[in-house]
Design a protein around this motif. Structure first.
Motif, PDB file in Angstrom:
ATOM      1  N   ARG A   2     -28.406 -12.167 -55.288  1.00 49.30           N
ATOM      2  CA  ARG A   2     -27.047 -11.940 -55.764  1.00 49.30           C
ATOM      3  C   ARG A   2     -27.080 -10.933 -56.913  1.00 49.30           C
ATOM      4  NH1 ARG A   2     -23.978 -14.059 -51.798  1.00 49.30           N
ATOM      5  NH2 ARG A   2     -22.191 -14.004 -53.221  1.00 49.30           N
ATOM      6  N   VAL A   3     -26.082 -10.060 -56.932  1.00 45.83           N
ATOM      7  CA  VAL A   3     -26.124  -8.924 -57.853  1.00 45.83           C
ATOM      8  C   VAL A   3     -24.843  -8.842 -58.668  1.00 45.83           C
ATOM      9  CG1 VAL A   3     -26.118  -6.399 -57.933  1.00 45.83           C
ATOM     10  CG2 VAL A   3     -27.683  -7.593 -56.391  1.00 45.83           C
ATOM     11  N   HIS A   4     -24.988  -8.655 -59.960  1.00 47.19           N
ATOM     12  CA  HIS A   4     -23.910  -8.220 -60.848  1.00 47.19           C
ATOM     13  C   HIS A   4     -24.350  -6.852 -61.354  1.00 47.19           C
ATOM     14  CE1 HIS A   4     -22.028 -12.253 -61.047  1.00 47.19           C
ATOM     15  NE2 HIS A   4     -23.286 -12.682 -60.982  1.00 47.19           N
ATOM     16  N   ALA A   5     -23.639  -5.838 -60.984  1.00 46.78           N
ATOM     17  CA  ALA A   5     -24.119  -4.498 -61.338  1.00 46.78           C
ATOM     18  C   ALA A   5     -22.949  -3.550 -61.544  1.00 46.78           C
ATOM     19  CB  ALA A   5     -25.041  -3.958 -60.243  1.00 46.78           C
ATOM     20  N   ARG A   6     -23.233  -2.508 -62.292  1.00 41.80           N
ATOM     21  CA  ARG A   6     -22.260  -1.447 -62.538  1.00 41.80           C
ATOM     22  C   ARG A   6     -23.016  -0.126 -62.534  1.00 41.80           C
ATOM     23  NH1 ARG A   6     -17.388  -1.095 -65.881  1.00 41.80           N
ATOM     24  NH2 ARG A   6     -17.148   1.010 -66.684  1.00 41.80           N
ATOM     25  N   PHE A   7     -22.627   0.760 -61.648  1.00 40.76           N
ATOM     26  CA  PHE A   7     -23.254   2.071 -61.544  1.00 40.76           C
ATOM     27  C   PHE A   7     -22.182   3.145 -61.665  1.00 40.76           C
ATOM     28  CE2 PHE A   7     -25.733  -0.707 -58.629  1.00 40.76           C
ATOM     29  CZ  PHE A   7     -26.975  -0.645 -59.250  1.00 40.76           C
ATOM     30  N   THR A   8     -22.551   4.259 -62.249  1.00 40.82           N
ATOM     31  CA  THR A   8     -21.673   5.426 -62.196  1.00 40.82           C
ATOM     32  C   THR A   8     -22.103   6.286 -61.006  1.00 40.82           C
ATOM     33  OG1 THR A   8     -23.049   6.866 -63.568  1.00 40.82           O
ATOM     34  CG2 THR A   8     -21.523   5.378 -64.710  1.00 40.82           C
ATOM     35  N   LEU A   9     -21.193   7.080 -60.499  1.00 41.06           N
ATOM     36  CA  LEU A   9     -21.550   7.933 -59.368  1.00 41.06           C
ATOM     37  C   LEU A   9     -22.604   8.956 -59.756  1.00 41.06           C
ATOM     38  CD1 LEU A   9     -18.184   8.535 -57.490  1.00 41.06           C
ATOM     39  CD2 LEU A   9     -19.793   6.636 -57.357  1.00 41.06           C
ATOM     40  N   ASP A  10     -22.700   9.261 -61.049  1.00 39.50           N
ATOM     41  CA  ASP A  10     -23.731  10.193 -61.498  1.00 39.50           C
ATOM     42  C   ASP A  10     -25.132   9.593 -61.403  1.00 39.50           C
ATOM     43  OD1 ASP A  10     -21.777  12.066 -62.068  1.00 39.50           O
ATOM     44  OD2 ASP A  10     -21.544  11.377 -64.144  1.00 39.50           O
ATOM     45  N   GLN A  11     -25.221   8.256 -61.210  1.00 40.20           N
ATOM     46  CA  GLN A  11     -26.523   7.594 -61.129  1.00 40.20           C
ATOM     47  C   GLN A  11     -27.012   7.448 -59.692  1.00 40.20           C
ATOM     48  OE1 GLN A  11     -25.200   4.043 -63.411  1.00 40.20           O
ATOM     49  NE2 GLN A  11     -26.964   4.433 -64.750  1.00 40.20           N
ATOM     50  N   MET A  12     -26.243   7.912 -58.718  1.00 41.08           N
ATOM     51  CA  MET A  12     -26.604   7.654 -57.328  1.00 41.08           C
ATOM     52  C   MET A  12     -27.965   8.225 -56.945  1.00 41.08           C
ATOM     53  SD  MET A  12     -24.344   5.719 -55.894  1.00 41.08           S
ATOM     54  CE  MET A  12     -24.395   4.845 -57.460  1.00 41.08           C
ATOM     55  N   ALA A  13     -28.344   9.361 -57.541  1.00 35.00           N
ATOM     56  CA  ALA A  13     -29.639   9.955 -57.187  1.00 35.00           C
ATOM     57  C   ALA A  13     -30.799   9.058 -57.611  1.00 35.00           C
ATOM     58  CB  ALA A  13     -29.774  11.335 -57.829  1.00 35.00           C
ATOM     59  N   ASP A  14     -30.587   8.242 -58.644  1.00 39.87           N
ATOM     60  CA  ASP A  14     -31.670   7.403 -59.170  1.00 39.87           C
ATOM     61  C   ASP A  14     -31.426   5.923 -58.913  1.00 39.87           C
ATOM     62  OD1 ASP A  14     -32.919   9.690 -60.297  1.00 39.87           O
ATOM     63  OD2 ASP A  14     -31.552   9.587 -62.007  1.00 39.87           O
ATOM     64  N   VAL A  15     -30.462   5.596 -58.046  1.00 40.00           N
ATOM     65  CA  VAL A  15     -30.082   4.197 -57.925  1.00 40.00           C
ATOM     66  C   VAL A  15     -31.223   3.340 -57.362  1.00 40.00           C
ATOM     67  CG1 VAL A  15     -29.079   4.416 -55.610  1.00 40.00           C
ATOM     68  CG2 VAL A  15     -28.196   2.689 -57.210  1.00 40.00           C
ATOM     69  N   ALA A  16     -32.048   3.901 -56.470  1.00 41.59           N
ATOM     70  CA  ALA A  16     -33.167   3.120 -55.932  1.00 41.59           C
ATOM     71  C   ALA A  16     -34.136   2.738 -57.049  1.00 41.59           C
ATOM     72  CB  ALA A  16     -33.892   3.909 -54.842  1.00 41.59           C
ATOM     73  N   THR A  17     -34.364   3.654 -57.977  1.00 47.71           N
ATOM     74  CA  THR A  17     -35.247   3.350 -59.110  1.00 47.71           C
ATOM     75  C   THR A  17     -34.622   2.272 -60.003  1.00 47.71           C
ATOM     76  OG1 THR A  17     -36.123   5.607 -59.082  1.00 47.71           O
ATOM     77  CG2 THR A  17     -36.417   4.338 -61.108  1.00 47.71           C
ATOM     78  N   LEU A  18     -33.301   2.321 -60.185  1.00 46.47           N
ATOM     79  CA  LEU A  18     -32.626   1.305 -60.988  1.00 46.47           C
ATOM     80  C   LEU A  18     -32.761  -0.072 -60.341  1.00 46.47           C
ATOM     81  CD1 LEU A  18     -29.354   3.273 -61.905  1.00 46.47           C
ATOM     82  CD2 LEU A  18     -31.363   2.874 -63.351  1.00 46.47           C
ATOM     83  N   ILE A  19     -32.630  -0.129 -59.021  1.00 45.93           N
ATOM     84  CA  ILE A  19     -32.796  -1.406 -58.311  1.00 45.93           C
ATOM     85  C   ILE A  19     -34.244  -1.877 -58.421  1.00 45.93           C
ATOM     86  CG2 ILE A  19     -32.735  -2.485 -56.034  1.00 45.93           C
ATOM     87  CD1 ILE A  19     -30.382  -0.641 -55.367  1.00 45.93           C
ATOM     88  N   LYS A  20     -35.164  -0.935 -58.310  1.00 45.85           N
ATOM     89  CA  LYS A  20     -36.584  -1.288 -58.454  1.00 45.85           C
ATOM     90  C   LYS A  20     -36.850  -1.914 -59.821  1.00 45.85           C
ATOM     91  CE  LYS A  20     -41.014   0.966 -59.267  1.00 45.85           C
ATOM     92  NZ  LYS A  20     -41.670   2.281 -59.436  1.00 45.85           N
TER      93      LYS A  20
END
Length: 327
Positions: A291-309
């Protein structure tokens, strides 16, 4: 054989193994099959690595099936598949994989066309693109990523639109007295002057969210009134009851922000995939159920996999074309 050749072959085999794990997991979608096909086409070594892995898979397949069967019997229940997933059976996967292998051999030498040539005169946004458009007298649209809209006209005036895919906010000026009808799937939304509402059609599931005024969803003989801060979803199974939503959260994409509140990571990743080129795939079912509580900006999409990691300790396997496997 040079050291670089050996390294490339090992990397291809590592990626082939990762694909094999996911595509034989029973959760692969048709989109995953298409992603796999593109990976095979990206390099002759990919197709060769896959052929070796497929032979290995055929040799050890019965053992894998037995192990999965034992594990499933130990579970108390199965999670309902996310609505966005269209599962591929083992036979369908094999058909896709064999076709991909043949196509890779032929097309890797001659190239292949990408994109479509539909000649659509409607409105579209690319992946990651957002757009504000005045489509007619007193009608404005805010289009989100990867959205496809066809406009309806009569006597040179735009009278309505059809949302084929994606999502958009429709604003009707109080001064517009002519009707403006929004078609979506097999339903339509009828609004009044001064109304604003969001419509969404993604992965076979549609929804109407009212911001101001009132929107009326008409589907067959059913008529559902959607009030401000209410959302009504529908799909092949029928129309759900209206639910209260916070428009600032549900439509945060208008501020280039994505907010997820207590959702499975698999659903979060499915939504994130709409905003970035390539695709992120979760190969570990347990990770997908987190289960996830998260907030991302569209500017973070290129690095989102690293953020999840970093947040969930996932292992990341990066593939050509922006494809990422998380396990």
């Amino acid at each position: 054989m040079t050291g670089m050749d050996t390294t490339t072959i090992h990397e291809s085999e590592r990626q082939a193994r990762a694909w094999l794990v996911h595509l034989t997991s029973g959760t692969a979608t048709r989109e995953d099959g298409e992603a796999f096909r593109r990976w095979c086409l990206a390099s002759p070594q990919h197709a060769q690595a896959f052929a070796r892995m497929r032979q290995m898979w055929e040799d050890i397949g019965p053992a894998l099936v037995h192990r999965r069967s034992v594990r499933e019997r130990g579970e108390r229940g199965e999670r309902a598949p996310p609505r966005h997933e269209v599962r591929m059976g083992r036979r369908a996967f094999l058909a896709t994989a064999v076709a991909a292998s043949v196509a890779a051999v032929v097309l890797a030498r001659h190239g292949f066309p990408l994109g479509d040539a539909s000649g659509d005169r409607g409105l579209r946004t690319a992946i990651g693109e957002q757009k504000h458009v005045e489509v007619g007298r007193g009608v404005a649209l805010e289009m989100n990523t990867n959205t496809d809209i066809g406009l309806r006209s009569s006597a040179g005036e735009v009278t309505g639109m059809r949302l084929r895919e994606g999502e958009a906010v429709v604003r009707i000026a109080p001064s517009r007295t002519d009707p403006f009808v929004v078609e979506m799937d097999d339903a339509r939304v009828v609004s009044a002057p001064g109304a604003s509402f969001a419509v969404r059609c993604v992965d076979g599931r549609s929804a109407v969210t009212c911001l101001d005024g009132q929107a009326v969803l008409v589907r067959g003989v059913e008529t559902t009134r959607v009030k401000p801060s209410q959302q009504v979803a529908f799909d092949d199974a029928g129309i759900a009851a209206p639910v209260a939503v916070n428009p600032e959260t549900a439509l945060a994409w208008r501020s280039r922000v994505l907010i997820y509140d207590n959702l499975p990571l698999s659903d979060v990743v499915a939504d994130i995939n709409r905003y970035r080129p390539g695709r992120i795939l979760i190969t570990d079912p347990d990770l997908g159920e987190r289960r996830v509580h998260a907030r991302f900006t569209l500017d973070q999409m290129a690095d989102v996999a690293t953020l999840i990691k970093d947040a969930y300790g996932a292992h990341v396997t990066r593939l050509p074309g922006g494809w990422v496997l998380l396990s």
